[in-house]
Write an enzyme that holds these catalytic residues in place. Structure first.
Site: not given
Length: 479
Positions: A213, A251
């Protein structure tokens, strides 16, 4: 050497716990999830203190983005776990009669989770929920950049969960490197592409599968709203998704915004008034995580080609690691602020002649973890879904998709690989084992030599029309 030996012992004990088979039972998995829920309930104030100490997060933000979401995820896993673990029956062609087929989810084994510092509790425990729900033993490595949260996890996880099968390992990059010297059955890494590459390289020595990720520059396409009310709601959501999620250090945070030139003045007016209303209190926004990251963000703004584009904000307090919510207008597209993930409270706005040009703009950039678009235009929405690639697409809101267990969370291309949340977390840390059982009632000799044209003809029918092929084969059994 003592650290190396200690890590080796930790991995060995995790392997022993998994090989004992106790992690496979429904009862064990449920007990771990209940223990995690007790931890989050009983130690909630301590968790809030740790998150505030590490990042300056307000308790409301900490509950919204981490503690509350984790409790929701754990409760959902408890409710659905029996269903997730149930083997899935599959259709088996008549030609295989009598036969049954099913897909049996089995745990992968011993899992290593590297968590990031920006959502240090959530990015540690959210994947942990999936890993233990799937029946694995787990080593969790929190980020050293959020030391209070790492300490909180190290002190509490073993008290509320099976300490032999779920272990927290503290330390810096050198500890991470040593962990990757060992064999794991899967690794999940959340962080930067640079470190992600190193994790993948280290994992290749053992052919360990890795899920990544990695974030990326998440664009936001802003088409003009049909009313003042919708405009204000849209801006509320944009401001929240940019600055109230760990000061943009997320993110999924909006990285840059695309808007038509003609709509810029009204958008800026509402943006500025909303920012003033949201962030009038000093503690409404988290701080920058470290002096190094503060300096990195300051350098983005000090770039002599970028500095003239600062339209609002820009003030800084190095002592308190605070950067004012900042808007930039049309910074050079080849500047660092437009080519690197910002991960901070800076929002570039790029103006376009027409909003449809945003699709080509997004396609020219690396694939992002998320793409956001505020628009009432159904045709534009369809084009965005069909003509762009991203981990997720959210229309008329931002970041909220992370809280929806039914939607997978993960990137594509440079923004990552692998998906988790809800059942997807269970599946990420499971192997789908194909299981087939046949009886001895019928034996089709066409599958064996010697070969002839009649067998080939029968096989053609078999592959085209299973039922008729079966009948033909049955009639030709003695050939």
């Amino acid at each position: 050497m003592a650290v190396v030996a200690e890590l080796g012992e930790t991995v060995s004990k995790l392997r022993q716990a998994y090989e004992s088979s106790r992690t496979r039972s429904l009862a064990w998995r449920q007990a771990q999830l209940r223990g995690l829920l007790r931890l989050l309930k009983e130690q909630q104030e301590t968790a809030f203190e740790a998150l505030h100490e590490d990042l300056g997060k307000h308790r409301a933000e900490a509950y919204r983005d981490e503690v509350g979401l984790l409790m929701k995820s754990a409760n959902e896993a408890l409710r659905q776990l029996g269903k997730w673990m149930t083997p899935e029956k599959v259709w088996v062609p008549l030609v295989a009669f009598p036969a049954t087929g099913q897909i049996v989810p089995e745990p992968l084994g011993v899992i290593l989770i590297f968590a990031c510092w920006n959502v240090p509790l959530g990015l540690s425990l959210e994947p942990l929920i999936g890993a233990i729900a799937a029946g694995n033993a787990v080593a969790l490595k929190p980020s050293e950049l959020s030391p209070c949260t790492a300490k909180f996890l190290a002190e509490n996880v073993g008290k509320y969960m099976d300490a032999a099968a779920v272990k927290v390992v503290q330390g810096g990059p050198e500890v991470g490197e040593q962990l990757m010297e060992h064999r794991w059955d899967k690794v999940l890494f959340t962080g930067s592409p640079r470190v992600g590459r190193a994790v993948m390289a280290a994992a290749s020595k053992h052919l360990t599968p890795v899920a990544l990720e990695l974030g990326g520059k998440c664009p936001c396409i802003f088409d003009m709203m049909s009313s003042a009310r919708e405009l204000q709601i849209a801006v509320n959501r944009i401001v929240g998704a940019k600055w109230s999620c760990c000061a943009g250090q997320a993110c999924l945070a909006i990285d840059y915004l695309l808007v038509e030139e003609r709509y810029l003045p009204v958008l800026l007016k509402v943006l500025k008034s909303t920012m003033k209303r949201f962030f009038s209190d000093a503690d409404a926004m988290a701080r920058i995580v470290s002096a190094r990251h503060f300096e990195r963000l300051r350098n983005l703004l000090k770039d002599r080609e970028v500095a003239p584009s600062i339209l609002h904000g820009g003030s800084m307090d190095a002592e308190n690691l605070y950067i004012e919510p900042t808007i930039l207008l049309n910074p050079p597209l080849d500047s660092a602020i437009m080519t690197e993930e910002i991960f901070g409270p800076l929002l570039p706005i790029i103006t376009l002649k027409k909003i449809e040009d945003s699709i080509a703009f997004v396609r020219a950039m690396p694939k992002p973890l998320a793409l956001y678009a505020f628009t009432g235009d159904a045709k534009l929405r369809r084009r965005i879904v069909e003509e762009t690639s991203s981990g997720s697409v959210t229309f008329n809101d931002a970041v909220v998709q992370y809280a929806i267990d039914a939607l997978p969370f993960g990137g594509v291309g440079q923004s990552g690989s692998g998906q988790y949340h809800g059942k997807y977390s269970f599946e990420m840390f499971s192997h789908k084992k194909a299981v087939m059982k046949r009886g001895y009632l019928i034996e089709l000799t066409l599958r064996y030599p010697p070969w002839n044209e009649r067998k080939i003809a029968l096989m053609r029918h078999l592959y085209r029309f299973d039922y008729f092929g079966f009948v033909l084969c049955f009639l030709g059994l003695r050939r």
